[in-house]
Design a protein around this motif. Sequence first.
Motif: not given
Length: 406
Positions: A47-52
């Motif tokens: 999810s954090l990769r998706g945010v970035s």
Amino acid sequence: MWTEGKAEGGGSRTGVVHKLLLCTGDMLHLDTLVQDQWWLVQLLLWSLRGVSRVILVNNPLSGALILAALVWASPWQALLGAVGVLVSTLTAVITGQDRGQVRGGLHGFNGMLVSLLIGHFSAEEEWYWLLLLPVCVCSATSELLASSLSSVLDRWDLPVSVFPFNMIILLFLLCTGPQHLYFPRVSVLPPGLLPPGLLPPGLLPPGAAEANITELSIIQVLRGVPVGVGQIYACSSLGPSLLMLGAVLLYSPLLAAHALLGSAIGTLAGLSMAVRPSCLYSGLSGFNGALGCMAVGGLFFTFSWRTHLFSIASAFFSAYMDIALSNLLGTMGLPACSWAATIVTTLMMLMTGTLNTYRIPIGQVGSPELNLRSHSQWEASKPEPDLRSHSQWEASIPTDRESTDV
């Protein structure tokens, strides 16, 4: 003793630098570290990769910094964005999408953007909990649409990009409207709206009083350049925007430089088209230029002086197309979102000729520095042509005179 101490100090400094470098780039080593951890820990990393990924970055630490910037700007918006990226990522897992793409955050950023824009254009006050319903539905739908589009765009080795987000958010805004009973939205004004004194009587739309402002503040215009980077996440605050820019810098200094350059070019394009001052001050004139410049200036193409010039052209093209689309859709009270940058980037990737030779296959795209290093290694590993055999081959070909004599 002094020599040994100096060596130890140098080694410790080298260790610190090495640890700092581990936080830059794609941070792929984290995937190996969490592959045996609880599934929720892996979901958090995806999810954090998706945010970035919203800002063309693939770094979970950058994603955490961006999420912190959203909390700083508006905790409600940060909550909506977090729900959106989680729902779209879970939808990708349930529908059995490619696991490598899910781990890379490629199935989360469209859902996050849809959620942020639903909250941004809502006419209700913050913490309107009923808004979570369309956020979840639209985030899941954006993932389904992304899966459908990928089967078509993969034939040309093109990314799905934010086509699903742009489609879903416009459909949602068209379905609701300013007078909707449960989900009213604000009406967006065209950036090229004429001042009230020049409009015919009775045609001045509500909220257009700001067009009376004819004098520009240079400081506010310059402030709008970094804020244009934050507008990629629908954020118009300077502090959070600078933190987002720092998150891009952590991933790739080259990409951060192109983000600022593209936003400045978009602001310049807005000035040349005499858009409303509020569009310049809030960064709305710059974010499409930033996206267009980042995509061509090292992400999907190997960085060189040629691609750098193309990235500047892409930024101008994206900014002017955004003004045109905003004036068109603004007549219906709708935003142009990031249609301009998405279309221009796709067209650039379809170009033939010089630019096509620098294009990176979608499956091999990494940070601009990694792309540049990989391209240099590939060039160095190419076998040199055998000039001696080529000369012998040319010598064996009879000249026109010799062939005539024969």
